[in-house]
Scaffold this active site. Structure first.
Site, PDB file in Angstrom:
ATOM      1  N   CYS A 256      96.243  97.092 -45.176  1.00 25.06           N
ATOM      2  CA  CYS A 256      96.910  98.032 -46.070  1.00 25.06           C
ATOM      3  C   CYS A 256      96.269  97.943 -47.446  1.00 25.06           C
ATOM      4  CB  CYS A 256      98.396  97.681 -46.146  1.00 25.06           C
ATOM      5  SG  CYS A 256      99.314  98.735 -47.283  1.00 25.06           S
TER       6      CYS A 256
ATOM      7  N   HIS B  44     102.059 104.141 -39.905  1.00 22.65           N
ATOM      8  CA  HIS B  44     101.914 103.257 -41.066  1.00 22.65           C
ATOM      9  C   HIS B  44     102.258 104.019 -42.352  1.00 22.65           C
ATOM     10  CE1 HIS B  44      99.591  99.959 -43.300  1.00 22.65           C
ATOM     11  NE2 HIS B  44      99.675 100.911 -44.212  1.00 22.65           N
ATOM     12  N   GLU B  45     101.777 105.262 -42.461  1.00 23.24           N
ATOM     13  CA  GLU B  45     102.022 106.044 -43.686  1.00 23.24           C
ATOM     14  C   GLU B  45     103.488 106.445 -43.825  1.00 23.24           C
ATOM     15  OE1 GLU B  45      99.776 105.852 -45.773  1.00 23.24           O
ATOM     16  OE2 GLU B  45      98.229 105.208 -44.380  1.00 23.24           O
TER      17      GLU B  45
ATOM     18  N   HIS C 100     105.422 103.679 -45.198  1.00 21.64           N
ATOM     19  CA  HIS C 100     105.310 103.589 -46.662  1.00 21.64           C
ATOM     20  C   HIS C 100     106.344 104.484 -47.340  1.00 21.64           C
ATOM     21  CE1 HIS C 100     102.047 100.974 -47.818  1.00 21.64           C
ATOM     22  NE2 HIS C 100     101.190 101.537 -46.996  1.00 21.64           N
TER      23      HIS C 100
END
Ligand code: ZN
Length: 190
Positions: free
Chosen positions: A112, A154-155, A158
């Site tokens: 990351c 993953h995004e 976030h």
């Protein structure tokens, strides 16, 4: 001369490395609190949004990343930028929604841009449907698997304030936090 090419390559790499460092300096690093916040739905698709998307794509490219979420540049809009394969141009996805398309999970190491030096195993569905909008507001839907499916999950994490070490094994989480701790001390002493 034959050596010329190599010298140029070295210069090129040094330049690229300098660009990468400059980009990383503009990306929020753990433990910045914005990385723990939930981003808000985007309602206005205007010039400012398009400019932010363009800036994020440039930063992502300079940082040699494949994805970048708005939180990572200090913005709480539900938007991320992503490169879905080498031949695909980078694009921005706004108000993303993810639905797993398989019950099968796969574990792989994830890095990351906000967690330097941290690489932890994360288990995720291997294929997903991604729905959302482009920066111009048009609706889009994509079916993704493999690295692309992992990257968009993953995004979206976030945008929900979730980081990789929240989804890893207890041992890997401990190691990740130990890797990040010296930075916390340095940041705190400034
Ligand atoms: Zn990340």
């Amino acid at each position: 001369m034959a050596d010329g090419g190599q010298v140029k390559n070295i210069e090129h790499d040094a330049e690229r490395e300098a660009r990468r460092r400059t980009a990383l300096a503009q990306i929020r690093q753990y433990p910045d609190p914005v990385l723990r916040m939930r981003a808000r739905e985007v309602e206005v698709f205007d010039e400012a949004l398009a400019r932010q998307a363009a800036r994020m794509i440039a930063l992502m490219n300079d940082a040699s990343g494949v994805g970048l979420a708005a939180n990572q540049v200090g913005s709480l809009l539900r938007m991320f930028t992503i490169e879905l394969g080498e031949d695909e141009p980078a694009q921005a996805i706004v108000n993303p929604r993810i639905t797993p398309l398989s019950e099968e999970l796969e574990s792989d190491e994830e890095g990351c841009l906000s967690l330097p030096g941290v690489l932890v195993p994360v288990e995720r569905p291997i294929s997903v449907r991604l729905e959302g909008q482009g920066v111009d507001g048009r609706e889009l839907a994509l079916e993704l698997d493999g690295l692309s499916a992992r990257a968009v999950q993953h995004e979206v994490d976030h945008l929900d304030g979730v980081l990789t070490f929240d989804r890893t094994t207890p041992e890997a989480r401990r190691e990740a936090l130990a890797t990040l701790r010296p930075r916390v001390v340095i940041a705190g002493s400034r």
